[in-house]
Design a protein around this motif. Sequence first.
Motif, PDB file in Angstrom:
ATOM      1  N   TRP A  17       2.088  -5.696   3.409  1.00 45.48           N
ATOM      2  CA  TRP A  17       3.266  -5.065   4.028  1.00 45.48           C
ATOM      3  C   TRP A  17       2.932  -4.472   5.394  1.00 45.48           C
ATOM      4  CZ3 TRP A  17       3.277   0.064   5.362  1.00 45.48           C
ATOM      5  CH2 TRP A  17       2.277   0.877   4.800  1.00 45.48           C
ATOM      6  N   ASN A  21       5.119  -5.360   8.594  1.00 43.04           N
ATOM      7  CA  ASN A  21       5.688  -4.281   9.404  1.00 43.04           C
ATOM      8  C   ASN A  21       5.324  -4.449  10.863  1.00 43.04           C
ATOM      9  OD1 ASN A  21       7.041  -1.912  10.046  1.00 43.04           O
ATOM     10  ND2 ASN A  21       5.276  -0.591   9.562  1.00 43.04           N
ATOM     11  N   GLU A  24       7.586  -7.155  12.277  1.00 41.94           N
ATOM     12  CA  GLU A  24       8.973  -6.690  12.487  1.00 41.94           C
ATOM     13  C   GLU A  24       9.087  -5.883  13.775  1.00 41.94           C
ATOM     14  OE1 GLU A  24       9.860  -4.541   8.982  1.00 41.94           O
ATOM     15  OE2 GLU A  24      10.358  -6.330   7.775  1.00 41.94           O
TER      16      GLU A  24
END
Length: 942
Positions: A17, A21, A24
């Motif tokens: 993750w 992240n 993103e």
Amino acid sequence: MCFKLHYPQPLPLNEPWILVNGLEKKAVKYLLMACAVCYYVGRNGSSWFVFTIMCGSGIAAFYMLSNSVLDSLMWQVEKLYGAKKLAELGNSDKAGESMEWLNDMTAKIWRSVDPKIFATVEDILEDTLARVAPKIIKAAKVNDLDLGSVAPRIEKMQIFPPTPEQSPDCIFGEISFSLRTDSSSSAVSKSKGHYATPPGASIRFKTSVYAALDVRAELIKFTGNVRFKITTSPEAPFVSQVVISFTKAPVIETAVMPITKKLNIMGLPMIQGLVNEGVKLGFKPLVDPNVITLDIAQILAAQLDTTAIGLVKVEIRDLKNLSPTSADPQNLFATMTLSKDDQNDVQATRVLTNKENPEWNENLYQLVSLDDIKNDVYVNIKIFKADKVKSDIMLGSISASVRDIVLGKLDEVGKITSWCTKERTMFDGWAPVDDRPENSSRVMLNFKLSFHPKYVIPTVHHPKTELAHESDDEDSDIELGEPVSRKHTSGILSIRITEGKEMEIMDPDLFNSKERRHPYKPGRPLNPYAIIYINDQKVYQTRAKMSTPTPCWNADTECFLKNYNTAFARITVKTSIDLEQDPVIGTVVFKVSELFEKGRKKVKKTQRWVGVGHGIGFGQVFLDLTYKPIKLTLPRELSGADVGTLVIESINLSNIRNAMNVQKANTTKATLAMNVESKITKVLGSNLLQEQDDGSWAWTEVSVYFPLLMRYKTALFIQLSQGATGGKKATACLWMKEIVDYDWQDAELALRDYTPENSDEANRNELPWGSDGPHGSIIVRLKFIPGFSPVHTNMPSFTMDMLGCDPFQKDDMWEKAHLLVRQEGTEHYAIDVSDDEPIDQDKRQPILDTINKDKKSRPRKSSLVSTGSSPTSGSRLNGIMEAETVPYLDSMKDDLSNTKIHNTKVMRKLSKGKDYIQQQLTSLRQGHNNEIRAKQSVKKET
């Protein structure tokens, strides 16, 4: 920007993750930038065409950027997985990177490897077994080397980063390896299951009672842990040095079984414990903190160079005993050895009877290497009292470190950084040998110790562009550094006998001469070994290889050549036979300089097969030869051969007086003898004297030949007597170290009071007698021819060394031995021998008549030793030189003794026992200066 630039390796172990992240955030950043660009373009009223182009460019940029990010992401994920896997292995007991890929490849290749490529391993194993075996084992033969079906495995390998104190050019690591086989699969097991065969070999041991013991040896388990250090290099093979050390003694389990019974003798506790302790002791020099260093650069350079770096020369002059008493020792001699090899290579002087101040004036030589510097080897000069019954008694010694002699320097890790490349004298004068200070010593030795290095080619590192230009240069073969001086004709010869092939015994019925026929059956197993002679002096002997026509010796030695231009080598191959004298399979002689290219290069190298013959069989031997000149200048009389034939052509009674009555000169008788054993005496009667034109008397019609094996320790004694009943009245003496090779010389010798050649008075010192004595002088015309000749066949040592071999006769070509006694300026007899070159019988006599006229008109020299020269020249001189040898050959042929080998095996075995006993008795009966002492300098493979 590429994702991996923000996260250089090694990366921390992050959850997925965190990576998403990050992506993103990057996407939002790119979207905001795209919106700003669109707003700016629309605000300025751009057309739909421009808008379409901007959107297309943005889409293309996003597509390419996304692909780059995707590739970077996959690369990062793979590295993260590898780092995580390595961390997991690091936290486990099996720390290190998995080597399953290499083990899988090795296992598939292992079964298809031809065991024949491990012939060198068999040779090393045979030599190791022979070296460590007890005295009851005389030889070992390895057969049927089988690699087995189980390949060795590398359990793990770790690479450690260097510490700040260590060089960044080094690679540090650790490897764990193992070789395990199921014990039930062993041939020595009683189980019938065979899942995996272990590596093994059949071994035949020859015992001291000459009975064979056949066993099967297998390797059941071999595990260990090795640490290594690899030093990289900018030049191929990109590795300069490898240092290896076991962390602890490896674990080895073996199985040994007699071929005839299924019994693993290694299972016995006593034998097993003995072997395990032997393994620990054997690997002790390789276990930490000890290391083994492989200098790759030096190993590769050794292929083009010699191991020896130079020559240590010791000139032994005389000894001074300041307090002689009646109990002082006699029969003194000096030796020179290296501390690493005190028994196998001994250079010794003549034994003298002078107990007060013996004068030797002899030179002793020893080659030294870089290993001698690293291992701190010493040069030992010792004084002994010779003893026939017991061992020689050492009276004193002087030692000097090779490191100090050659000025060798080592760095902090023990690597040699430099050594002296110029001639230097370390010591010249008197030194005590009785372990006392010089001012209180009672026994002093006068000697000179000097070092003579080989020519060195400096190593120069060139960029690749320069090397490319040099390869196109016509003068690229010119060597760098100091050019080789013409006066430096001495050097180091490295001889490596790699292997032999086609060794077999010839059918005796194929020999034309009945005297050459031998009793050995063709096709019988051979146990060949090779012997190397330099100028027909034995210098090295390999081990015997059992029952093979294709021996793999891989034996090498280095020897000192006094004169490269005239030196020759002989390779003799013999076969070892139980309880019998070993016969010669074949022999070959070649001149050293003719094997190499012409010129004065610092390194000369050649490899070739040479055939051996003139024995009981034939075969071929592969030789690897390397020659390197050294910075040493020897006078011609000291650069000759030790083995050869002394030819005495005439003795002229030109100046006799006092005890030698001139009026009775025509009744003079001469007795010629050498002051060494075996004793050979020649007598010239008065009936052979001829009156010369000047009124003097001389022996001119009969030539005399003396075989010599220790030329530089030998003197010629001529005893003169007059009348039928008169005793010997005068003596002349000439040391063989005062004459040169090949040339006819006229030596004027002083006549002194009668002195027997074997008396203590004659053996006190090695000093020249001068040219005029109290009884006048005589003139002797002589020359020395290096190498064996037919007269050597009367010597026991020659008969034993050349049993079954006749290097002088070629059946119907006996006269080819005329090259043994060529005139001055010519080469050695064994070179350029043509089988279809007969001597013209019709032209022989006219040429001999011309020679006789030249002899009578040639003036005599007045100096002690003078070199004569023939007045003829050119092709006519060459013809005369060959024809002139004919009368010498006729005399030599009478001395030729061809010892025939007994036909029955029992007689041959009894003959060896008889020869051994006779040799022991002869050594007790003879004097100290005999052939046995001359053989102390022969090296044998260890």
